[in-house]
Design a protein around this motif. Sequence first.
Motif, PDB file in Angstrom:
ATOM      1  N   SER A  12     -57.045  46.640  21.057  1.00 36.23           N
ATOM      2  CA  SER A  12     -57.054  46.492  19.192  1.00 36.23           C
ATOM      3  C   SER A  12     -56.857  47.539  18.264  1.00 36.23           C
ATOM      4  O   SER A  12     -55.972  47.219  17.961  1.00 36.23           O
ATOM      5  CB  SER A  12     -58.573  46.425  18.838  1.00 36.23           C
ATOM      6  OG  SER A  12     -59.255  46.698  19.271  1.00 36.23           O
ATOM      7  N   LYS A  13     -57.303  48.380  19.466  1.00 35.63           N
ATOM      8  CA  LYS A  13     -56.873  50.039  18.486  1.00 35.63           C
ATOM      9  C   LYS A  13     -55.610  50.475  18.553  1.00 35.63           C
ATOM     10  O   LYS A  13     -55.057  51.139  16.871  1.00 35.63           O
ATOM     11  CB  LYS A  13     -57.474  51.428  19.097  1.00 35.63           C
ATOM     12  CG  LYS A  13     -58.808  51.408  19.264  1.00 35.63           C
ATOM     13  CD  LYS A  13     -59.705  52.912  19.316  1.00 35.63           C
ATOM     14  CE  LYS A  13     -61.168  52.589  19.392  1.00 35.63           C
ATOM     15  NZ  LYS A  13     -61.304  53.943  20.128  1.00 35.63           N
ATOM     16  N   ALA A  14     -54.583  49.712  19.140  1.00 33.33           N
ATOM     17  CA  ALA A  14     -53.696  50.033  19.638  1.00 33.33           C
ATOM     18  C   ALA A  14     -52.579  48.763  18.321  1.00 33.33           C
ATOM     19  O   ALA A  14     -51.452  49.674  17.405  1.00 33.33           O
ATOM     20  CB  ALA A  14     -52.539  49.689  20.659  1.00 33.33           C
ATOM     21  N   ILE A  15     -53.203  47.659  17.926  1.00 28.82           N
ATOM     22  CA  ILE A  15     -52.680  46.779  17.237  1.00 28.82           C
ATOM     23  C   ILE A  15     -53.157  46.727  15.758  1.00 28.82           C
ATOM     24  O   ILE A  15     -52.238  47.016  14.908  1.00 28.82           O
ATOM     25  CB  ILE A  15     -52.803  45.530  17.432  1.00 28.82           C
ATOM     26  CG1 ILE A  15     -52.847  45.037  18.500  1.00 28.82           C
ATOM     27  CG2 ILE A  15     -53.241  44.077  16.561  1.00 28.82           C
ATOM     28  CD1 ILE A  15     -53.236  43.535  19.021  1.00 28.82           C
ATOM     29  N   VAL A  16     -54.198  47.981  15.496  1.00 23.67           N
ATOM     30  CA  VAL A  16     -54.706  48.689  14.325  1.00 23.67           C
ATOM     31  C   VAL A  16     -53.553  49.513  13.815  1.00 23.67           C
ATOM     32  O   VAL A  16     -53.309  49.374  12.676  1.00 23.67           O
ATOM     33  CB  VAL A  16     -55.864  48.204  14.386  1.00 23.67           C
ATOM     34  CG1 VAL A  16     -56.385  49.262  12.674  1.00 23.67           C
ATOM     35  CG2 VAL A  16     -56.950  47.588  14.242  1.00 23.67           C
ATOM     36  N   SER A  17     -53.800  49.845  14.985  1.00 32.22           N
ATOM     37  CA  SER A  17     -52.809  51.429  14.220  1.00 32.22           C
ATOM     38  C   SER A  17     -50.841  51.109  13.909  1.00 32.22           C
ATOM     39  O   SER A  17     -51.000  51.895  13.137  1.00 32.22           O
ATOM     40  CB  SER A  17     -52.693  52.341  15.750  1.00 32.22           C
ATOM     41  OG  SER A  17     -53.396  52.928  15.629  1.00 32.22           O
ATOM     42  N   LEU A  18     -50.952  49.689  14.384  1.00 28.35           N
ATOM     43  CA  LEU A  18     -49.183  49.526  14.956  1.00 28.35           C
ATOM     44  C   LEU A  18     -49.189  48.755  13.312  1.00 28.35           C
ATOM     45  O   LEU A  18     -48.442  49.122  12.373  1.00 28.35           O
ATOM     46  CB  LEU A  18     -49.232  48.797  15.676  1.00 28.35           C
ATOM     47  CG  LEU A  18     -47.640  47.882  15.713  1.00 28.35           C
ATOM     48  CD1 LEU A  18     -46.304  48.744  15.682  1.00 28.35           C
ATOM     49  CD2 LEU A  18     -47.053  46.757  16.572  1.00 28.35           C
TER      50      LEU A  18
ATOM     51  N   GLY B 235     -50.794  49.663  10.678  1.00 24.25           N
ATOM     52  CA  GLY B 235     -51.121  50.805   9.683  1.00 24.25           C
ATOM     53  C   GLY B 235     -49.786  51.668   9.789  1.00 24.25           C
ATOM     54  O   GLY B 235     -49.210  51.726   8.839  1.00 24.25           O
ATOM     55  N   GLY B 236     -49.105  51.610  10.758  1.00 23.08           N
ATOM     56  CA  GLY B 236     -47.625  52.398  10.866  1.00 23.08           C
ATOM     57  C   GLY B 236     -46.887  51.559   9.646  1.00 23.08           C
ATOM     58  O   GLY B 236     -46.127  51.701   9.234  1.00 23.08           O
ATOM     59  N   VAL B 237     -46.791  50.206  10.060  1.00 22.62           N
ATOM     60  CA  VAL B 237     -46.038  48.875   9.181  1.00 22.62           C
ATOM     61  C   VAL B 237     -45.813  49.660   8.244  1.00 22.62           C
ATOM     62  O   VAL B 237     -45.475  49.272   7.022  1.00 22.62           O
ATOM     63  CB  VAL B 237     -46.209  47.814  10.619  1.00 22.62           C
ATOM     64  CG1 VAL B 237     -45.966  46.341   8.982  1.00 22.62           C
ATOM     65  CG2 VAL B 237     -45.927  47.486  11.892  1.00 22.62           C
ATOM     66  N   ALA B 238     -47.401  48.678   7.701  1.00 20.23           N
ATOM     67  CA  ALA B 238     -48.061  49.045   5.848  1.00 20.23           C
ATOM     68  C   ALA B 238     -47.237  50.399   5.213  1.00 20.23           C
ATOM     69  O   ALA B 238     -46.741  50.391   4.746  1.00 20.23           O
ATOM     70  CB  ALA B 238     -49.376  49.279   5.653  1.00 20.23           C
ATOM     71  N   VAL B 239     -47.626  51.936   6.377  1.00 21.33           N
ATOM     72  CA  VAL B 239     -47.394  52.561   5.595  1.00 21.33           C
ATOM     73  C   VAL B 239     -45.578  52.762   5.879  1.00 21.33           C
ATOM     74  O   VAL B 239     -45.227  53.360   4.467  1.00 21.33           O
ATOM     75  CB  VAL B 239     -47.388  54.067   6.365  1.00 21.33           C
ATOM     76  CG1 VAL B 239     -46.656  55.655   5.885  1.00 21.33           C
ATOM     77  CG2 VAL B 239     -48.543  54.170   6.070  1.00 21.33           C
TER      78      VAL B 239
ATOM     79  N   LYS C  25     -46.584  42.407  -2.438  1.00 24.17           N
ATOM     80  CA  LYS C  25     -46.328  41.486  -1.360  1.00 24.17           C
ATOM     81  C   LYS C  25     -46.587  41.753   0.512  1.00 24.17           C
ATOM     82  O   LYS C  25     -47.165  41.063   0.662  1.00 24.17           O
ATOM     83  CB  LYS C  25     -44.905  41.131  -1.501  1.00 24.17           C
ATOM     84  CG  LYS C  25     -44.463  39.252   0.060  1.00 24.17           C
ATOM     85  CD  LYS C  25     -43.380  38.970  -0.863  1.00 24.17           C
ATOM     86  CE  LYS C  25     -42.812  37.580  -0.234  1.00 24.17           C
ATOM     87  NZ  LYS C  25     -43.151  37.545   1.121  1.00 24.17           N
ATOM     88  N   LYS C  26     -46.145  42.832   0.193  1.00 23.75           N
ATOM     89  CA  LYS C  26     -46.012  43.111   1.611  1.00 23.75           C
ATOM     90  C   LYS C  26     -47.471  43.996   1.899  1.00 23.75           C
ATOM     91  O   LYS C  26     -47.915  43.389   2.680  1.00 23.75           O
ATOM     92  CB  LYS C  26     -45.133  44.976   1.826  1.00 23.75           C
ATOM     93  CG  LYS C  26     -43.661  44.882   1.506  1.00 23.75           C
ATOM     94  CD  LYS C  26     -43.349  44.253   3.715  1.00 23.75           C
ATOM     95  CE  LYS C  26     -41.504  43.955   3.246  1.00 23.75           C
ATOM     96  NZ  LYS C  26     -41.056  43.682   4.363  1.00 23.75           N
ATOM     97  N   SER C  27     -48.496  44.487   0.711  1.00 30.22           N
ATOM     98  CA  SER C  27     -49.740  44.536   0.862  1.00 30.22           C
ATOM     99  C   SER C  27     -50.430  43.478   1.251  1.00 30.22           C
ATOM    100  O   SER C  27     -51.532  43.244   2.145  1.00 30.22           O
ATOM    101  CB  SER C  27     -50.107  45.137  -0.336  1.00 30.22           C
ATOM    102  OG  SER C  27     -49.396  46.340  -1.023  1.00 30.22           O
ATOM    103  N   THR C  28     -50.023  42.408   0.770  1.00 30.81           N
ATOM    104  CA  THR C  28     -50.602  40.915   1.171  1.00 30.81           C
ATOM    105  C   THR C  28     -50.831  39.889   2.177  1.00 30.81           C
ATOM    106  O   THR C  28     -51.022  39.838   3.309  1.00 30.81           O
ATOM    107  CB  THR C  28     -50.885  39.860   0.052  1.00 30.81           C
ATOM    108  OG1 THR C  28     -50.344  40.479  -1.027  1.00 30.81           O
ATOM    109  CG2 THR C  28     -50.716  38.400   0.364  1.00 30.81           C
ATOM    110  N   ASP C  29     -48.905  40.192   2.407  1.00 33.01           N
ATOM    111  CA  ASP C  29     -48.413  40.379   4.282  1.00 33.01           C
ATOM    112  C   ASP C  29     -49.154  41.267   4.971  1.00 33.01           C
ATOM    113  O   ASP C  29     -49.316  40.418   5.988  1.00 33.01           O
ATOM    114  CB  ASP C  29     -46.687  40.384   4.493  1.00 33.01           C
ATOM    115  CG  ASP C  29     -46.440  39.404   3.795  1.00 33.01           C
ATOM    116  OD1 ASP C  29     -46.518  38.034   2.788  1.00 33.01           O
ATOM    117  OD2 ASP C  29     -44.740  39.812   3.225  1.00 33.01           O
ATOM    118  N   ILE C  30     -48.973  42.610   4.915  1.00 32.50           N
ATOM    119  CA  ILE C  30     -50.062  43.408   5.905  1.00 32.50           C
ATOM    120  C   ILE C  30     -51.772  42.660   5.985  1.00 32.50           C
ATOM    121  O   ILE C  30     -51.595  42.939   6.774  1.00 32.50           O
ATOM    122  CB  ILE C  30     -49.875  44.323   5.522  1.00 32.50           C
ATOM    123  CG1 ILE C  30     -48.387  44.960   5.979  1.00 32.50           C
ATOM    124  CG2 ILE C  30     -50.272  46.077   6.692  1.00 32.50           C
ATOM    125  CD1 ILE C  30     -47.650  46.610   5.370  1.00 32.50           C
TER     126      ILE C  30
END
Length: 100
Positions: free
Chosen positions: A4-10, A12-16, A38-43
């Motif tokens: 779950s930490k890896a998914i959240v980190s991933l 977050g990286g995608v969002a940035v 739009k990207k923010s909503t998707d993320i």
Amino acid sequence: MKTSKAIVSLLGGVAVGAALGVLFAPDKGANTRNKIAKKSTDIKNKAKDTLNEVIETVSEKYNSVVSKGESIINKGEQLANEGKEHIKEDIRTVREQMNK
């Protein structure tokens, strides 16, 4: 929990990365803001989905552990009661032999 930490980190990286890509792309301010929104909503939606999956997995594991624990306790109680009955029977047998 490492997954779950890896998914959240991933996520977050995608969002940035998505935000930076949109910010540095040559486009009008209004278009850029719309893309970011739009990207923010998707993320946000992906993060919610991932969190719900993690919660569901943890809940299932918790319920499984509780069920197994209850089963072990019930089996222990059953064995204890059986042992108690054997001891009572042995005591009766010894008393009967002593009274002869």
